[in-house]
Design a protein around this motif. Structure first.
Motif, PDB file in Angstrom:
ATOM      1  N   GLN A  98      -4.786   1.654   3.675  1.00  0.00           N
ATOM      2  CA  GLN A  98      -3.451   1.870   4.218  1.00  0.00           C
ATOM      3  C   GLN A  98      -3.510   2.200   5.714  1.00  0.00           C
ATOM      4  O   GLN A  98      -2.661   1.776   6.485  1.00  0.00           O
ATOM      5  N   LEU A  99      -4.534   2.902   6.105  1.00  0.00           N
ATOM      6  CA  LEU A  99      -4.658   3.246   7.532  1.00  0.00           C
ATOM      7  C   LEU A  99      -4.902   1.998   8.371  1.00  0.00           C
ATOM      8  O   LEU A  99      -4.525   1.936   9.533  1.00  0.00           O
ATOM      9  N   ILE A 148      -0.591  14.890   6.278  1.00  0.00           N
ATOM     10  CA  ILE A 148      -0.606  13.522   6.790  1.00  0.00           C
ATOM     11  C   ILE A 148      -2.045  13.044   6.946  1.00  0.00           C
ATOM     12  O   ILE A 148      -2.949  13.842   7.129  1.00  0.00           O
ATOM     13  N   LEU A 149      -2.210  11.745   6.860  1.00  0.00           N
ATOM     14  CA  LEU A 149      -3.516  11.145   7.145  1.00  0.00           C
ATOM     15  C   LEU A 149      -3.465  10.653   8.579  1.00  0.00           C
ATOM     16  O   LEU A 149      -2.630   9.825   8.927  1.00  0.00           O
ATOM     17  N   SER A 191       0.836  -1.201   0.000  1.00  0.00           N
ATOM     18  CA  SER A 191       0.000   0.000   0.000  1.00  0.00           C
ATOM     19  C   SER A 191       0.868   1.248   0.000  1.00  0.00           C
ATOM     20  O   SER A 191       0.565   2.236  -0.632  1.00  0.00           O
ATOM     21  N   GLU A 192       1.973   1.135   0.737  1.00  0.00           N
ATOM     22  CA  GLU A 192       2.858   2.287   0.847  1.00  0.00           C
ATOM     23  C   GLU A 192       3.408   2.633  -0.528  1.00  0.00           C
ATOM     24  O   GLU A 192       3.406   3.784  -0.943  1.00  0.00           O
ATOM     25  N   VAL A 198      -5.544  -5.291  -1.381  1.00  0.00           N
ATOM     26  CA  VAL A 198      -6.975  -5.193  -1.068  1.00  0.00           C
ATOM     27  C   VAL A 198      -7.493  -6.554  -0.588  1.00  0.00           C
ATOM     28  O   VAL A 198      -8.238  -6.642   0.397  1.00  0.00           O
ATOM     29  N   GLN A 199      -7.048  -7.616  -1.275  1.00  0.00           N
ATOM     30  CA  GLN A 199      -7.441  -8.963  -0.833  1.00  0.00           C
ATOM     31  C   GLN A 199      -6.969  -9.206   0.606  1.00  0.00           C
ATOM     32  O   GLN A 199      -7.680  -9.757   1.433  1.00  0.00           O
ATOM     33  N   THR A 200      -5.744  -8.769   0.898  1.00  0.00           N
ATOM     34  CA  THR A 200      -5.222  -8.943   2.260  1.00  0.00           C
ATOM     35  C   THR A 200      -6.050  -8.143   3.246  1.00  0.00           C
ATOM     36  O   THR A 200      -6.346  -8.606   4.351  1.00  0.00           O
TER      37      THR A 200
END
Ligand code: GLC
Length: 581
Positions: free
Chosen positions: A164-165, A203-204, A5-6, A247-249
């Protein structure tokens, strides 16, 4: 997954690698650098429409009303007994335009890309608390509105950024929530860039409940995320997002968290109080219906989206088993109507056996006095919660509506729920749809169950308040049952006041006559809920992206499971009978 994701985010942002910050407890927080844009204020949005508010007692009263020339309102009926029109077409289209304008103004940008919508966008509000954040559950109607409009980017970005979060290491007083938890909300913050005073970075910053009032766990976030992911694939035809490895993960992490073994005896998901839309203490700890309906919907959606590979075989088996058990359990034990109430009224208690009729040892005195009067002859609903010796007989809208949408309720039960809305229009819709729950907790019950919460006083906020956002769930449910007129009538009631009142978060009083005491104005999911209801009523076929149809494979699997289990054989007859409700 985090690494994937990163990498994706860095490509998306085309910016520096993520910075790592150490929080006060010594844990690493990873944050992504980005550009920051925020939805511009639209000053002319305060334009209100010329309609005046009206009071509608029930469907029949509304139908019997005639044109009021002053209000420019026509409440006469068409052939189906539905309200033919309430506001003139031109007023309605300007209402929809206003809603779209506001929805766009609520968009939050990150790296120059839209990633969500802010919870409330009222520049005159001085007590915004965390309403300047993007809430996962609040974004769902916004996301659906954008999908149905053909604007896919914001939804795709939302899905990938919240994913990602999910992998963040967050703690609450040195304790980390389970891996796979999705945040309740996130905020895009602008902070000084490390080592460079002249520059800033964005930043998120997610909140998993560790900053939220009451420290409530957002159990519904991950479930909604899966539901939106499926809707994205169905609407766009682009399955590449759901098929991505990260996404599957993400899907599997949410499932693992929900399917993990615990001490519980029931197939329903065990949660703490305030773990869903009602995110305060309201006596919904245990197995609240809303969570069960979303859980069922998310399991079915995940089953559709999980790619076949050896690693997920066990997970798919666990998922199927849970689906079968959950649907049987809720259909059988949460359902009440006149017939079932009569049965409970005559329950024997203290039964020790596998064959007990009163399995949860419910004492008939628990049936609240209001219910005997309130339950219509035609109609029924799923109760709010079920635990040992405890049935919460309150009616909760979201759980019941999503039981229809997800097919957790049988077809007959689903129709009976809509029948209840029609029969109890004056209580559940009244002057503003839709009552979040009915009835309110009052007196000592309010004091003990809410902890004397001054925000949840009787007929306010979560305690019997009315929430316009629930219109969209009502619309999906009534379209699924081919009874769109139920939602149409509710939308017409909402159109009398919603824009004029500046799109409040919720309404107070038994009949929803006042704007909520502490309601935020320009509440985005009130706006988006209205937009989605209108979009779906104009194009009912589109509701398919949200609906889960009954899985016949599961129904068959259920029969096999029951026959294979010698303990269940003892009560097989009654189980089979009640399953085909
Ligand atoms: C309130 C609601 C919650 C919602 C949030 C943001 O806390 O109870 O459901 O997500 O506001 O609108």
């Amino acid at each position: 997954m985090a690494a994937t994701s990163e990498a994706v985010l860095q490509v998306l942002c085309n910016l520096k690698p993520r910075s790592t910050q150490i929080n006060s407890l010594g844990h690493k927080n990873h944050r992504t650098i980005s550009a920051f844009h925020y939805g511009s204020n639209v000053n002319d949005r305060f334009r209100s429409l010329s309609c005046k508010c009206r009071q509608i007692d029930n469907v029949a009263d509304a139908i019997n009303e005639k044109i009021d020339p002053f209000l420019n309102v026509d409440l006469s009926t068409n052939g189906n007994g539905a309200l033919s029109s309430t506001l003139q077409t031109s007023s309605i289209s300007s209402l929809e335009e206003e809603a779209w304008e506001l929805l766009r103004a609520s968009m939050v940008y990150y790296c120059g890309n839209p990633v969500g919508t802010i919870a409330a966008n009222d520049p005159n509000d001085s007590s915004i608390l965390n309403y300047d954040q993007v809430f996962i559950r609040d974004f769902i109607p916004s996301g659906i509105a954008f999908l149905l409009k053909g604007e896919y980017d914001i939804v795709r970005n939302f899905i990938l950024h919240t994913l990602q979060l999910q992998s963040w290491e967050k703690t609450m007083d040195c304790h980390s929530p389970g891996q796979g938890l999705m945040p309740a909300s996130f905020k895009v913050r602008t902070v000084p860039l490390d080592g460079d005073d002249s520059a800033t970075e964005d930043i998120l910053d997610p909140d998993f409940g560790e900053a939220a009032i009451g420290r409530v766990a957002p159990v519904d976030s991950g479930l909604w995320w899966i539901i939106l992911l499926r809707a994205y694939g169905k609407c766009t035809g682009d399955l590449s997002v759901q098929e991505r490895v990260d996404v599957q993960t993400g899907i599997k992490m949410i499932l693992k968290l929900c399917l993990a073994d615990g001490f519980d005896m029931f197939p329903t998901l065990l949660v703490t109080d305030g773990s869903c839309m009602i995110d305060r203490r309201m006596g919904i700890h245990g197995h609240p219906l809303e969570i069960q309906a979303l859980f069922y919907s998310a399991l079915l959606s995940a089953k559709e989206m999980l790619t076949r590979e050896d690693a997920s075989a066990d997970l798919v088996t666990a998922l199927n088993n849970r689906l079968v058990a959950l649907s049987f359990y809720v259909r059988e034990y949460y359902w009440i109507d006149m017939r079932k109430l009569n049965e409970i009224y005559r329950y024997k208690t203290e039964e020790y056996s596998y064959d007990a009729v009163n399995k949860f040892n419910i004492y008939p005195d628990q049936i609240p006095p209001w219910l005997g009067e309130w339950m219509p002859n035609k109609g029924g609903y799923m109760i709010g919660n079920l635990q040992p010796a405890h049935m919460d007989f309150r009616f909760f809208s979201l759980g019941n509506l999503w039981s229809i949408v997800s097919s957790l309720a049988t077809s007959d039960q689903s129709h009976a729920i809509l029948d209840l809305y029609e029969a109890k229009w004056a209580d559940l819709v009244a002057d503003m749809p839709l009552k979040i729950c009915y009835p309110a907790l009052e007196g000592q019950e309010w004091s003990i169950i809410t902890g004397s919460d001054p925000k949840n006083t009787p007929w306010s906020y979560h305690n019997g308040g009315s929430w316009p956002t629930l219109l969209w769930q009502l619309t999906v449910a009534s379209i699924k049952l081919n009874r769109p007129e139920v939602a149409e009538n509710a939308v017409k009631v909402a159109e009398q006041r919603l824009a004029k009142d500046k799109w409040p978060e919720y309404y107070d009083t038994k009949r929803a006559r006042f704007i909520g005491k502490q309601a935020h104005l320009y509440q985005t999911w009130s706006i988006a809920g209205y937009v989605v209801a209108k979009q779906l009523l104009a194009n009912p076929d589109a509701a398919k992206i949200l609906v889960n149809v009954e899985d016949t494979e599961l129904v068959n699997a259920f029969s096999c499971m029951i026959s294979a289990n010698p303990r269940n054989k003892r009560s097989r007859k009654s189980i089979n009978q009640s399953f085909i409700v």
